[in-house]
Design a protein around this motif. Sequence first.
Motif, PDB file in Angstrom:
ATOM      1  N   LEU A 274     -22.463   5.408   0.888  1.00 22.39           N
ATOM      2  CA  LEU A 274     -21.583   5.958  -0.144  1.00 22.39           C
ATOM      3  C   LEU A 274     -20.450   4.982  -0.453  1.00 22.39           C
ATOM      4  CD1 LEU A 274     -20.813   8.395  -1.920  1.00 22.39           C
ATOM      5  CD2 LEU A 274     -19.500   9.261   0.008  1.00 22.39           C
ATOM      6  N   TYR A 275     -19.853   4.436   0.595  1.00 22.58           N
ATOM      7  CA  TYR A 275     -18.755   3.485   0.421  1.00 22.58           C
ATOM      8  C   TYR A 275     -19.179   2.286  -0.421  1.00 22.58           C
ATOM      9  CZ  TYR A 275     -15.748  -0.449   1.779  1.00 22.58           C
ATOM     10  OH  TYR A 275     -14.944  -1.563   1.761  1.00 22.58           O
ATOM     11  N   ARG A 276     -20.338   1.728  -0.094  1.00 21.49           N
ATOM     12  CA  ARG A 276     -20.791   0.523  -0.799  1.00 21.49           C
ATOM     13  C   ARG A 276     -21.070   0.817  -2.279  1.00 21.49           C
ATOM     14  NH1 ARG A 276     -24.446   0.444   3.489  1.00 21.49           N
ATOM     15  NH2 ARG A 276     -26.166   0.848   2.026  1.00 21.49           N
ATOM     16  N   LEU A 277     -21.870   1.832  -2.525  1.00 23.60           N
ATOM     17  CA  LEU A 277     -22.408   2.017  -3.870  1.00 23.60           C
ATOM     18  C   LEU A 277     -21.420   2.687  -4.824  1.00 23.60           C
ATOM     19  CD1 LEU A 277     -26.077   2.999  -2.975  1.00 23.60           C
ATOM     20  CD2 LEU A 277     -25.175   0.774  -3.662  1.00 23.60           C
ATOM     21  N   ALA A 278     -20.514   3.488  -4.288  1.00 25.61           N
ATOM     22  CA  ALA A 278     -19.499   4.085  -5.160  1.00 25.61           C
ATOM     23  C   ALA A 278     -18.444   3.066  -5.571  1.00 25.61           C
ATOM     24  CB  ALA A 278     -18.832   5.270  -4.464  1.00 25.61           C
ATOM     25  N   GLY A 279     -18.385   1.944  -4.852  1.00 25.63           N
ATOM     26  CA  GLY A 279     -17.390   0.928  -5.158  1.00 25.63           C
ATOM     27  C   GLY A 279     -17.865  -0.171  -6.081  1.00 25.63           C
TER      28      GLY A 279
ATOM     29  N   GLU B  57     -14.600  11.305   5.507  1.00 21.75           N
ATOM     30  CA  GLU B  57     -14.764  10.246   6.503  1.00 21.75           C
ATOM     31  C   GLU B  57     -14.191   8.926   5.989  1.00 21.75           C
ATOM     32  OE1 GLU B  57     -18.349   7.899   8.931  1.00 21.75           O
ATOM     33  OE2 GLU B  57     -18.785   9.806   7.943  1.00 21.75           O
ATOM     34  N   LEU B  58     -14.434   8.634   4.722  1.00 21.99           N
ATOM     35  CA  LEU B  58     -13.926   7.389   4.139  1.00 21.99           C
ATOM     36  C   LEU B  58     -12.408   7.427   3.987  1.00 21.99           C
ATOM     37  CD1 LEU B  58     -16.651   6.697   1.415  1.00 21.99           C
ATOM     38  CD2 LEU B  58     -16.454   5.712   3.702  1.00 21.99           C
ATOM     39  N   VAL B  59     -11.859   8.579   3.641  1.00 26.08           N
ATOM     40  CA  VAL B  59     -10.400   8.711   3.545  1.00 26.08           C
ATOM     41  C   VAL B  59      -9.771   8.516   4.917  1.00 26.08           C
ATOM     42  CG1 VAL B  59      -8.512  10.316   3.077  1.00 26.08           C
ATOM     43  CG2 VAL B  59     -10.432  10.163   1.479  1.00 26.08           C
ATOM     44  N   ASP B  60     -10.361   9.126   5.933  1.00 20.09           N
ATOM     45  CA  ASP B  60      -9.826   8.992   7.290  1.00 20.09           C
ATOM     46  C   ASP B  60      -9.854   7.532   7.757  1.00 20.09           C
ATOM     47  OD1 ASP B  60      -9.405  11.692   7.375  1.00 20.09           O
ATOM     48  OD2 ASP B  60     -11.211  12.150   8.537  1.00 20.09           O
ATOM     49  N   ALA B  61     -10.852   6.779   7.284  1.00 21.94           N
ATOM     50  CA  ALA B  61     -10.960   5.364   7.659  1.00 21.94           C
ATOM     51  C   ALA B  61     -10.102   4.467   6.772  1.00 21.94           C
ATOM     52  CB  ALA B  61     -12.423   4.922   7.581  1.00 21.94           C
ATOM     53  N   LEU B  62      -9.331   5.067   5.862  1.00 18.74           N
ATOM     54  CA  LEU B  62      -8.477   4.333   4.911  1.00 18.74           C
ATOM     55  C   LEU B  62      -9.287   3.457   3.961  1.00 18.74           C
ATOM     56  CD1 LEU B  62      -5.343   3.269   7.005  1.00 18.74           C
ATOM     57  CD2 LEU B  62      -5.827   5.422   5.842  1.00 18.74           C
ATOM     58  N   LEU B  63     -10.554   3.781   3.773  1.00 20.21           N
ATOM     59  CA  LEU B  63     -11.381   3.039   2.820  1.00 20.21           C
ATOM     60  C   LEU B  63     -11.318   3.646   1.426  1.00 20.21           C
ATOM     61  CD1 LEU B  63     -14.461   2.331   5.091  1.00 20.21           C
ATOM     62  CD2 LEU B  63     -12.732   0.687   4.308  1.00 20.21           C
ATOM     63  N   LEU B  64     -10.868   4.867   1.330  1.00 23.43           N
ATOM     64  CA  LEU B  64     -10.618   5.519   0.053  1.00 23.43           C
ATOM     65  C   LEU B  64      -9.238   6.147   0.085  1.00 23.43           C
ATOM     66  CD1 LEU B  64     -13.865   7.472  -1.012  1.00 23.43           C
ATOM     67  CD2 LEU B  64     -12.910   5.420  -2.065  1.00 23.43           C
ATOM     68  N   GLU B  65      -8.634   6.279  -1.097  1.00 24.14           N
ATOM     69  CA  GLU B  65      -7.381   7.007  -1.238  1.00 24.14           C
ATOM     70  C   GLU B  65      -7.664   8.300  -2.000  1.00 24.14           C
ATOM     71  OE1 GLU B  65      -4.290   3.247  -1.655  1.00 24.14           O
ATOM     72  OE2 GLU B  65      -5.071   4.213  -3.458  1.00 24.14           O
TER      73      GLU B  65
END
Length: 696
Positions: free
Chosen positions: A330-335, A364-372
């Motif tokens: 999700l992180y890779r492709l949404a970015g 999960e991505l917000v908790d990892a600070l990869l998304l705001e």
Amino acid sequence: MVDPISVGAVGAVLGAVGAGMANEAGKWAWESAGGLVRRIAGREVPAPTTPGQLDDVARLVHERLHDDPQLATAWSQFTRTVRLPNASGRPSLPDAPRFFTDRQQALKLLDKEAKRSFDGRPRRVLLHGPEGIGTSTLAVHWGWRQTARFPDGQLYADLRARTPEALLRTLLRGLGLPDEEIPPAAEDRADLLRRCLADRRLLLVLDHARTAAQVQPLLTSAPGVFTIVVARHRLIGLDALPIAVGPLARRDAVRLLTELAGKPAVTAARATLPAVLDRCAGSPYALRAAAPRLADPPPQPEAPAVPESDPVRAAAEDSYRRLTPRAARLYRLAGLRGWPALDAAAAARAADLDPAEVPDLLDELVDALLLERTDTGRHRYRPAVRVHAERTAATVDGIAGCSAAVARVVEGYRDLAVGAARAALPESWRVPDADSPVSYPDRGAAVATLAAEAPNLVEAVRAADEFGDRDTVVLLCQALWPLQLKAGHHEVLLPALRTGARTADEHFPGTRTAGALHAQLAHALTELRHWDEAEPEALAAARDEQSAGHVRGHASAVEFLGLLRLRQWRFAEAYACFEEADGILDGIGPADEGAADLPRARALLQRHRGRALRGLGRRDEAVRRLEGALRFFRDGGEAYNTARTLTDLAETRLDGGEFVAALPLIEEAIAALSAEKAEYHVAHLRMLRERCVTPE
């Protein structure tokens, strides 16, 4: 006491009327001003579009009013109907972080500049430093410490990927102005912002600035306003005190980690702590990302890692390698695109995942600070983090996988936009007739969805254009029409509409599609007061519709050119356009497309001709035209168009001093709008009613 017919006073009234065209009442006032200026001057006077032209018109009006008391009375009566914006909000900053370390020197410099006596030099600071270094946090932290210094509030704007018009709208909204009182043009918005801030004691924070040119329209020299501009580097040309924000010292980095992770965790990680500090390089963002995993063993990369010198991207890599596989996908492709604000549905499409599981993955991505998480509950990437996501996707998913991910998101936005457009304006032939699996319970929900997704839809148009998907470009643009018509947002949509018109010219010349897209672009440019640009677009719309043999579209384009002429105070040309449009409609036979719409189309043209005749001072003819249109709308039960025509008729009566005849028309219009929630129209009508009750 200010002379109400001085050059300055006349110019102020004309400027206020011109800036107030964001709502129907404001457009009426502008046409009324044009007709009155024509009457005062004794000739046609083109509508002013620049400050210099406005001054010229003000001088002309001033000279004539001094020579003619009757005209001076008419001008005085008109000025009583001019509604001025009222900014009464007390804005505040975003939430400040709980943990904040060091920055004492920068805080002292901010304090010193804020306390400096105003000597004609505006109080401004530029906080600059690399991404993730904490410049935004510093600005917000200092602002919350200084609330007593700014009793009128703390105004904040995020400048990322925003046009000047959109940024000015954000700031004016923050001051409490509703959309109906915000001028359509950037110049008028900037002028209104300066006037609203002139006597306020307020903090203005402009975050994530890219250039001095982007910031300039948002600045004021008001003595009570303290401005903090936040940027990643020095902005050449910005007149502000520069304060560089660099990496945290090693002891402060340890202090921040201790506050975030706790002393036991830092003590337990003392063997690996030096390497963590080296990799974070004094970046508060990197330190915050590293804090939860201090005690974790470093994950082993699947392939030899490329050394990363940027601490933000290094932190993103470290966080990414700890994600669950589906969150990593999700992180890779949404970015892959800079979507302004992703929701769960769009993210699910990007990663081709079950929508039900995506909210947890986003958390999960917000908790990892990869998304705001945005203030609307959506999500976005930091620029450097998105760069990391995009690069990682290119390596892991390949070109085909990346292209498919973007295509899925664009397809989702296409379906959403087409479905919303059809639900919002089902009777309009301008709305695309393509199939869509998306439906909406009512018109309001459909328009609200288009408004909420407007920035993402613009990005979807860009993506489709880059992919060479011409059909999707034009479908998306055509689906924006209900949003333009019902809610504006022209400054947001303009880049997409320009792309749509260009695509139509290149690939669909001389078609109904090209005509429709030129008409949409002309409409947006007109509402933004870019009249010189709007005219060739309206002419292009008429050309393409005529070439396509689309009689209804051809008539509509010529009608729109007439409406543009009304805005320009070119009333004779406007009348000629409406006459031409009516003649074009004669080409629609009883069995032809659009035949059922003919009576209503002709009634609208009757009303428009009445407006043009009023501007020309031909009141008796205007009344006959308007009364004919009024009969149609009354008989058809169209409350809003009935009220609009009643307003035109009342103002025409008032032009001739017929206060008794105008009053019942105004009362009927107010009653017709009782269920329409047209607050600004009703407010305008009440001012007209006041003229009838106290005409002198």
